[in-house]
Every structure is written in structure tokens, then in C-alpha cells.
Design a protein around this motif. Structure first.
Motif, short mmCIF file in Angstrom:
data_model
loop_
_atom_site.label_atom_id
_atom_site.label_comp_id
_atom_site.label_asym_id
_atom_site.label_seq_id
_atom_site.Cartn_x
_atom_site.Cartn_y
_atom_site.Cartn_z
N VAL A 267 0.46 -1.00 -0.37
CA VAL A 267 0.20 -0.04 -0.08
C VAL A 267 0.90 1.21 -0.27
N VAL A 268 1.72 1.14 0.37
CA VAL A 268 2.78 2.41 1.20
C VAL A 268 3.82 2.90 -0.50
N ALA A 269 3.77 1.67 -1.16
CA ALA A 269 4.82 1.89 -2.15
C ALA A 269 4.18 2.00 -3.09
N MET A 270 2.77 1.64 -3.44
CA MET A 270 1.60 1.92 -4.33
C MET A 270 1.34 3.15 -4.12
N ILE A 271 1.01 4.11 -2.96
CA ILE A 271 1.01 5.49 -2.54
C ILE A 271 2.44 6.17 -3.22
N GLY A 272 3.52 5.67 -3.18
CA GLY A 272 4.51 6.42 -3.60
C GLY A 272 4.43 6.81 -5.15
N PHE A 273 4.06 5.57 -5.39
CA PHE A 273 4.53 5.58 -7.16
C PHE A 273 3.42 6.58 -7.98
N SER A 274 2.09 6.39 -7.20
CA SER A 274 1.25 7.57 -7.69
C SER A 274 1.54 8.88 -7.32
N CYS A 275 1.83 9.57 -5.97
CA CYS A 275 3.18 10.51 -5.82
C CYS A 275 3.72 10.62 -6.96
N MET A 276 4.73 10.20 -6.92
CA MET A 276 5.28 10.80 -8.17
C MET A 276 4.96 10.24 -9.65
N ASN A 277 4.17 9.97 -10.04
CA ASN A 277 3.75 9.65 -11.03
C ASN A 277 2.65 11.19 -11.43
N ASP A 278 2.44 12.38 -10.41
CA ASP A 278 1.44 13.02 -10.40
C ASP A 278 2.70 14.18 -11.22
N ILE A 279 3.47 13.83 -10.86
CA ILE A 279 4.40 15.09 -10.63
C ILE A 279 4.96 15.84 -12.21
N GLU A 280 4.54 17.07 -13.07
CA GLU A 280 4.39 17.52 -14.07
C GLU A 280 5.67 18.45 -14.20
N GLY A 281 6.15 18.96 -15.10
CA GLY A 281 7.55 19.12 -15.61
C GLY A 281 7.02 19.98 -17.08
N GLN A 282 8.23 20.85 -17.48
CA GLN A 282 8.17 20.81 -19.27
C GLN A 282 8.63 20.15 -19.63
N THR A 283 8.44 19.64 -20.72
CA THR A 283 8.59 19.33 -22.05
C THR A 283 9.98 19.03 -23.02
N VAL A 284 9.73 20.66 -23.04
CA VAL A 284 10.77 21.33 -23.54
C VAL A 284 11.84 22.14 -23.12
N PHE A 285 13.05 21.95 -23.42
CA PHE A 285 14.45 22.03 -22.56
C PHE A 285 15.71 23.30 -23.63
N VAL A 286 15.77 24.58 -23.40
CA VAL A 286 16.27 24.75 -24.93
C VAL A 286 17.68 25.29 -23.72
N SER A 287 18.94 25.64 -24.51
CA SER A 287 20.25 25.68 -23.78
C SER A 287 20.26 26.90 -23.55
N LYS A 288 19.44 28.32 -23.81
CA LYS A 288 19.41 29.44 -24.10
C LYS A 288 18.06 29.98 -23.39
N LEU A 289 17.78 30.82 -22.71
CA LEU A 289 16.67 31.31 -22.60
C LEU A 289 16.54 32.38 -23.52
N PRO A 290 15.16 32.57 -23.41
CA PRO A 290 15.12 33.80 -24.55
C PRO A 290 15.45 35.18 -24.07
N ASP A 291 15.28 36.02 -25.05
CA ASP A 291 15.10 37.99 -23.97
C ASP A 291 14.25 38.59 -23.06
N VAL A 292 14.58 39.35 -22.08
CA VAL A 292 13.74 39.38 -21.53
C VAL A 292 13.04 40.32 -22.46
N GLY A 293 11.33 40.58 -21.95
CA GLY A 293 10.56 40.50 -22.70
C GLY A 293 9.73 39.87 -24.11
N LYS A 294 10.66 39.18 -24.56
CA LYS A 294 11.02 37.96 -25.62
C LYS A 294 10.12 36.51 -25.09
N GLU A 295 9.52 36.34 -23.61
CA GLU A 295 9.05 35.75 -23.47
C GLU A 295 7.96 34.61 -24.25
N ALA A 296 7.55 35.48 -24.28
CA ALA A 296 5.93 35.00 -25.49
C ALA A 296 6.35 34.39 -26.28
#
Length: 253
Positions: A224-253
Motif C-alpha cells: 500500500v505504501v509503495a503504491m501511494i509513493g509511485f502514484s504521487c511521483m507519477n503525478d509530478i509534472e514538468g516542462q516537456t522542452v528544454f533549451v540551452s539559451k533562455l529568451p530575452d527579457v520581454g520576449k518570452e512569448a
């Protein structure tokens, strides 16, 4: 041999000794073992007294109520020490051992059984106050205290069995029985079960032990504890695209 059977009968069940003087014995008893008869029928307090002839209006009757062996060592477990009682019992005209008295006896149960039998008169006495001339049609209930010595019990019972009945009565009945506690009943049930298991060729296995149960519960909790832990870890969301240089300030969109 008689001594061995005498002791075994006291230890294996909740027995009662029935000693009669001037009264014929029961037809249901088995006399194949010798002068002492053994009746294996199941009795309660009332049926024991009725079958023994205690309730007869023309008979002198004495009922000894010995303390349970859980209360004192002077209960039925001292049967092998009652030398005079054994001799008087075996020397009677019709000694019978009732090997199966359900729940044993007590002063209250004896009095209740006698009162239900159309008010059969009874009186509770001590070993020292048993009258010499017993009254026919009245039952004397001897309440043996736990503090009584073996010699005193032996002398009292053997005297009651050996003394002849009075000329005004048709005979004398002496019943010796003991109380049975819940612990004794459980011990006897366990002893019978172990004896039956020992005599049987079948094998029995235990499918659940404390260790097995603890392991099952721990495994269930870990799952039961393992299933709860795996379910919580599976619900963690993050960005799908990673870039090496961030956009200029004001031009993020």
C-alpha cells in the motif's frame, strides 16, 4: 489394578463415587473390571442424585462436596491418598464410579436439585457435625472446606461408608463428588483432543502461525505504501522542452 482404575477415573473426568449399603446397584454399570462398577453415562447433579437413590424417602443419604483441585490440593486429586475411603468403598455391596458428571457438583447445585424433586429435605453440615443417627428421607450435604486435611476427609468419608444404616431406614447412600471449574473443563477437553490426535494416524498441518500472519500484514502494508509513493511521483509534472539559451527579457512569448 483397582487402585489404578480408581485414580484414573478421578483424573480423567469429573467423577462421583456412589456407595450403597442395603440397596441394589444400577443395571447400567459395567462390572467387568472387578468389584467396582464404572458407569460412563453423562449425568448432571439431579440425574446423579436420582439414579444413586438419594431422593428415596426411606434411605439415609450423605453427599460429600469436595473442593476443586484449583482451590486446594485436597480435591479429587487426592483419591490415591484416601486409603481408608478406598478400602471402605471397595468393600461395599455395590460401589459405582460415575465417570462423567457434567460440571461436577456444588452445594448450591445439590440443594437446587433436591428442591426441584418435590422439596426433598436437605441440610448442609460440616464433617465434624454429621449426626450419628441419620434421618431417613433427608439428605445431609457435607461441604468440605479447602483447609480440611487429607486425614480428616479420609476418616469422615470412610466412617460414613462403613457405618451400618439405622433400623428405621432401608439403606444408606454415600455420594462423593467434586466441583469442576472452567479451567479444569478446558484442560480435560484439551487432554481428550490430544489423546484423540495421538491415537489417530492422520496428520494435521497449521496453515497460519503468528510469524506468517505478521509477514502477510507487513507485506500488505509495504504494498500500500509503495503504491501511494509511485502514484504521487507519477503525478509530478514538468516542462516537456528544454533549451540551452533562455529568451530575452520581454520576449518570452
Amino acid at each position: 489394578m483397582i487402585l489404578l482404575l480408581f485414580v484414573v477415573a478421578f483424573a480423567a473426568a469429573s467423577p462421583a463415587l456412589v456407595h450403597r449399603t442395603g440397596i441394589s446397584s444400577s443395571a447400567n454399570a459395567d462390572r467387568s473390571s472387578g468389584p467396582v462398577s464404572y458407569d460412563t453415562s453423562v449425568y448432571n447433579a439431579r440425574s446423579l442424585l436420582s439414579e444413586a437413590g438419594v431422593m428415596s424417602p426411606s434411605v439415609e443419604s450423605i453427599v460429600y462436596v469436595l473442593p476443586s483441585r484449583d482451590v486446594t490440593a485436597h480435591g479429587l486429586s487426592i483419591a490415591n491418598k484416601l486409603e481408608k475411603t478406598r478400602e471402605a468403598f471397595e468393600g461395599g455391596s455395590s460401589p459405582i464410579v460415575k465417570t462423567n458428571v457434567d460440571g461436577g457438583v456444588s452445594v448450591e447445585r445439590i440443594q437446587g436439585a433436591l428442591n426441584n424433586a418435590k422439596g426433598h429435605p436437605s441440610i448442609v453440615v460440616n464433617m465434624e457435625s454429621i449426626p450419628q443417627d441419620l434421618e431417613a428421607g433427608r439428605t445431609y450435604i457435607v461441604n468440605v472446606p479447602p483447609s480440611s486435611s487429607v486425614d480428616a476427609i479420609d476418616a469422615s468419608i470412610s466412617s460414613s461408608m462403613s457405618s451400618p444404616p439405622s433400623s428405621t431406614s432401608s439403606g444408606r447412600v454415600v455420594v462423593v463428588a467434586s466441583a469442576t471449574t472452567a479451567q479444569e473443563s478446558a484442560e480435560r477437553s484439551q487432554a481428550r483432543r490430544l489423546a484423540n490426535d495421538a491415537s489417530s494416524s492422520a496428520q494435521y498441518y497449521v496453515y497460519m502461525t503468528p510469524n506468517i500472519l505478521a509477514g502477510v500484514l507487513f507485506g500488505f502494508m509495504f504494498f500500500v505504501v509503495a503504491m501511494i509513493g509511485f502514484s504521487c511521483m507519477n503525478d509530478i509534472e514538468g516542462q516537456t522542452v528544454f533549451v540551452s539559451k533562455l529568451p530575452d527579457v520581454g520576449k518570452e512569448a
